[in-house]
Design a protein around this motif. Structure first.
Motif, PDB file in Angstrom:
ATOM      1  N   GLN A   7     -77.499-108.115 -16.399  1.00 55.12           N
ATOM      2  CA  GLN A   7     -76.438-108.782 -17.172  1.00 55.12           C
ATOM      3  C   GLN A   7     -76.866-110.155 -17.694  1.00 55.12           C
ATOM      4  O   GLN A   7     -76.064-110.858 -18.301  1.00 55.12           O
ATOM      5  CB  GLN A   7     -75.171-108.919 -16.317  1.00 55.12           C
ATOM      6  N   THR A   8     -78.137-110.526 -17.452  1.00 56.18           N
ATOM      7  CA  THR A   8     -78.637-111.794 -17.981  1.00 56.18           C
ATOM      8  C   THR A   8     -79.930-111.545 -18.743  1.00 56.18           C
ATOM      9  O   THR A   8     -80.633-110.548 -18.507  1.00 56.18           O
ATOM     10  CB  THR A   8     -78.925-112.817 -16.858  1.00 56.18           C
ATOM     11  N   PRO A  39     -68.859 -93.754 -30.703  1.00 53.31           N
ATOM     12  CA  PRO A  39     -68.812 -94.004 -29.261  1.00 53.31           C
ATOM     13  C   PRO A  39     -69.004 -95.486 -28.962  1.00 53.31           C
ATOM     14  O   PRO A  39     -69.766 -96.173 -29.648  1.00 53.31           O
ATOM     15  CB  PRO A  39     -69.987 -93.170 -28.723  1.00 53.31           C
ATOM     16  N   GLU A  40     -68.305 -95.969 -27.938  1.00 53.72           N
ATOM     17  CA  GLU A  40     -68.443 -97.361 -27.515  1.00 53.72           C
ATOM     18  C   GLU A  40     -69.412 -97.406 -26.338  1.00 53.72           C
ATOM     19  O   GLU A  40     -69.082 -96.952 -25.246  1.00 53.72           O
ATOM     20  CB  GLU A  40     -67.081 -97.918 -27.104  1.00 53.72           C
ATOM     21  N   VAL A  41     -70.610 -97.933 -26.560  1.00 53.44           N
ATOM     22  CA  VAL A  41     -71.623 -97.947 -25.511  1.00 53.44           C
ATOM     23  C   VAL A  41     -71.213 -98.909 -24.401  1.00 53.44           C
ATOM     24  O   VAL A  41     -70.715-100.010 -24.666  1.00 53.44           O
ATOM     25  CB  VAL A  41     -73.007 -98.307 -26.091  1.00 53.44           C
ATOM     26  N   ALA A  42     -71.413 -98.480 -23.153  1.00 55.87           N
ATOM     27  CA  ALA A  42     -70.979 -99.288 -22.012  1.00 55.87           C
ATOM     28  C   ALA A  42     -72.104 -99.559 -21.017  1.00 55.87           C
ATOM     29  O   ALA A  42     -72.028-100.514 -20.242  1.00 55.87           O
ATOM     30  CB  ALA A  42     -69.832 -98.590 -21.283  1.00 55.87           C
ATOM     31  N   LEU A  43     -73.155 -98.726 -21.039  1.00 58.02           N
ATOM     32  CA  LEU A  43     -74.252 -98.894 -20.092  1.00 58.02           C
ATOM     33  C   LEU A  43     -75.465 -98.118 -20.587  1.00 58.02           C
ATOM     34  O   LEU A  43     -75.314 -97.047 -21.190  1.00 58.02           O
ATOM     35  CB  LEU A  43     -73.853 -98.363 -18.703  1.00 58.02           C
ATOM     36  N   ILE A  55     -78.624-101.451 -17.769  1.00 60.01           N
ATOM     37  CA  ILE A  55     -78.492-102.560 -18.714  1.00 60.01           C
ATOM     38  C   ILE A  55     -77.059-102.594 -19.234  1.00 60.01           C
ATOM     39  O   ILE A  55     -76.545-101.588 -19.731  1.00 60.01           O
ATOM     40  CB  ILE A  55     -79.482-102.398 -19.882  1.00 60.01           C
ATOM     41  N   ASP A  56     -76.432-103.754 -19.101  1.00 62.16           N
ATOM     42  CA  ASP A  56     -75.043-103.917 -19.524  1.00 62.16           C
ATOM     43  C   ASP A  56     -74.997-104.426 -20.967  1.00 62.16           C
ATOM     44  O   ASP A  56     -75.210-105.617 -21.223  1.00 62.16           O
ATOM     45  CB  ASP A  56     -74.334-104.909 -18.601  1.00 62.16           C
ATOM     46  N   PRO A  57     -74.710-103.560 -21.944  1.00 63.77           N
ATOM     47  CA  PRO A  57     -74.702-103.993 -23.345  1.00 63.77           C
ATOM     48  C   PRO A  57     -73.482-104.847 -23.693  1.00 63.77           C
ATOM     49  O   PRO A  57     -73.410-105.398 -24.793  1.00 63.77           O
ATOM     50  CB  PRO A  57     -74.686-102.673 -24.115  1.00 63.77           C
ATOM     51  N   LEU A  58     -72.526-104.955 -22.763  1.00 60.82           N
ATOM     52  CA  LEU A  58     -71.369-105.815 -23.010  1.00 60.82           C
ATOM     53  C   LEU A  58     -71.658-107.267 -22.667  1.00 60.82           C
ATOM     54  O   LEU A  58     -70.892-108.163 -23.031  1.00 60.82           O
ATOM     55  CB  LEU A  58     -70.160-105.324 -22.203  1.00 60.82           C
ATOM     56  N   ASN A 138     -63.656 -95.048 -16.468  1.00 63.76           N
ATOM     57  CA  ASN A 138     -63.613 -96.044 -17.543  1.00 63.76           C
ATOM     58  C   ASN A 138     -64.864 -96.913 -17.473  1.00 63.76           C
ATOM     59  O   ASN A 138     -64.936 -97.857 -16.690  1.00 63.76           O
ATOM     60  CB  ASN A 138     -62.360 -96.910 -17.427  1.00 63.76           C
ATOM     61  N   TRP A 139     -65.840 -96.616 -18.313  1.00 54.84           N
ATOM     62  CA  TRP A 139     -67.116 -97.333 -18.274  1.00 54.84           C
ATOM     63  C   TRP A 139     -67.036 -98.706 -18.932  1.00 54.84           C
ATOM     64  O   TRP A 139     -67.950 -99.509 -18.768  1.00 54.84           O
ATOM     65  CB  TRP A 139     -68.209 -96.496 -18.945  1.00 54.84           C
ATOM     66  N   LEU A 140     -65.965 -98.977 -19.635  1.00 53.73           N
ATOM     67  CA  LEU A 140     -65.848-100.280 -20.298  1.00 53.73           C
ATOM     68  C   LEU A 140     -65.186-101.334 -19.409  1.00 53.73           C
ATOM     69  O   LEU A 140     -65.140-102.504 -19.771  1.00 53.73           O
ATOM     70  CB  LEU A 140     -65.054-100.139 -21.602  1.00 53.73           C
ATOM     71  N   GLN A 141     -64.688-100.903 -18.270  1.00 52.41           N
ATOM     72  CA  GLN A 141     -64.092-101.891 -17.368  1.00 52.41           C
ATOM     73  C   GLN A 141     -65.177-102.784 -16.780  1.00 52.41           C
ATOM     74  O   GLN A 141     -66.329-102.382 -16.625  1.00 52.41           O
ATOM     75  CB  GLN A 141     -63.340-101.193 -16.237  1.00 52.41           C
TER      76      GLN A 141
END
Length: 376
Positions: A7-8, A39-43, A55-58, A138-141
């Motif tokens: 995440q960094t 699709p909304e990528v989440a991981l 890898i966290d794309p958010l 819910n992968w976006l949480q």
């Protein structure tokens, strides 16, 4: 199973250095597809056999160096049933990682059956039961739970040993290039966008409509997709597909008339009613000479059944000669695609449309002699 959640930027930079010279990477993505067109990528999960990262794309990350590794043609990217992952990369990264090895298709090519799911593959090849309870999570949480992270990591952790077993059989059968070429074909088809003026032909039950109705449907289908792209909304959240045909038949001239059509919802009228009426009015002034031709189904052609049977027999013969499962060489859908391309399209339309799978991909080399008359 050890893994790290990235995440960094420092974590990502360090991971990129760890995997930079690895020849094979197992990759997976987690994404959500709720009301959106894309699709909304989440991981993004990556495993090189030694280092496993989620890898966290958010997070606020520059993925440039990571993308460069996925672009590297000397690095084999291994995925399982990657059709939707391909769409994720096309939208989020702007390219599709190549070469790409699809373990699901490879198993199909080896005669292990169609569309074997990941959990089934892991059980068959490694005798390991994996937990799939998080598949609808819910992968976006944020933050993601430990259970979610473990689930995501397991997808690539088990993928690599499965690949090691599969690749031996693929190489022995000399099918490696076929697997790679099939993924390239999937990527090409995912990237292709039907021209606006031809979208109406893909609407279910459009064959029932008269030319004047088709002129309306042509406007509506193009408008719906363009709005979906503009708003990033799934097509049916703009207007349900079956309502397109009913509206084209009835051609309402007011919002009240539009509301009176069965199954057309108030929310569709409230959001898009005025735009729908504009499409109808636009189609009404189209000259009769510019109306679309009536659409024919393949079963409407008298020779269809005989021709389809003849092609299938030729495919069966070619498949046996090459040791390739018949349904992999050509499915019923691919045979119909070939016939439709020849019978339904004008020479000009064929020149501007993607060739059928049987004339465009690794399959062509195996069937070109048998299907010579169809290669127009």
């Amino acid at each position: 199973m050890q893994y790290q959640l990235i995440q960094t930027q420092n974590q990502l930079n360090e991971f990129v250095e760890q995997i930079r010279n690895k020849p094979i990477l197992a990759i997976d993505t987690e994404f959500m597809r709720r009301r959106t067109l894309h699709p909304e990528v989440a991981l993004i999960q990556v495993y090189d056999g030694e280092h496993l990262a989620l890898i966290d794309p958010l997070a606020e990350l520059s993925l440039f160096d990571f993308w460069e590794i996925l672009r590297d043609p000397t690095v084999l990217k291994v995925l399982h049933s990657p059709s939707e992952d391909i769409e994720v990369f096309q939208k989020y990264a702007g390219f599709v990682p190549m070469p790409l090895f699809d373990t699901q298709f490879a198993l199909q090519l080896l005669g292990s059956g169609n569309c074997m799911g990941f959990a089934h593959m892991v059980k068959n090849l490694l005798d390991i039961e994996i937990d799939k309870s998080e598949s609808r999570t819910n992968w976006l949480q944020r933050p993601l739970t430990i259970k979610q992270l473990d689930y995501a990591a397991a997808d690539v952790f088990h993928l690599l040993p499965c690949f090691d077993l599969i690749i031996k059989q693929i190489n022995e059968a000399e099918f490696f290039d076929i697997v790679i070429n099939e993924s390239e074909l999937v990527a090409q088809k995912r990237a292709y966008q039907t021209p606006d003026e031809l979208l109406y032909q893909d609407i279910k039950n459009s064959w029932q409509l008269k030319p004047a109705d088709l002129a309306v449907l042509r406007e509506l289908a193009a408008w719906r997709r363009n709005k979906a792209i503009r708003k990033n909304l799934a097509l049916n959240f703009v207007l349900k597909e079956h309502n397109l045909v009913e509206i084209a038949k009835r051609k309402p001239s007011s919002l009240n008339a539009l509301r009176s059509i069965p199954e057309v919802e108030n929310i569709e009228v409230n959001r898009s009613g005025v735009e729908i009426l504009k499409c109808i009015e636009k189609a009404k002034v189209v000259p009769v000479s510019d109306f679309p031709e009536p659409l024919k189904r393949l079963i409407d052609f008298p020779a269809y059944k005989k021709v389809a049977k003849d092609i299938k027999q030729k495919i069966t013969k070619a498949a046996k000669e090459q040791g390739i499962p018949e349904d992999v060489l050509a499915s019923k859908k691919q045979i119909n695609q070939l016939i439709s391309w020849n019978w339904k399209l004008t020479p000009e339309q064929r020149a501007n449309s993607p060739k059928p799978d049987l004339l465009n991909s690794w399959r062509y080399e195996y069937v070109k002699d048998a299907l010579q008359e169809w290669d127009v």
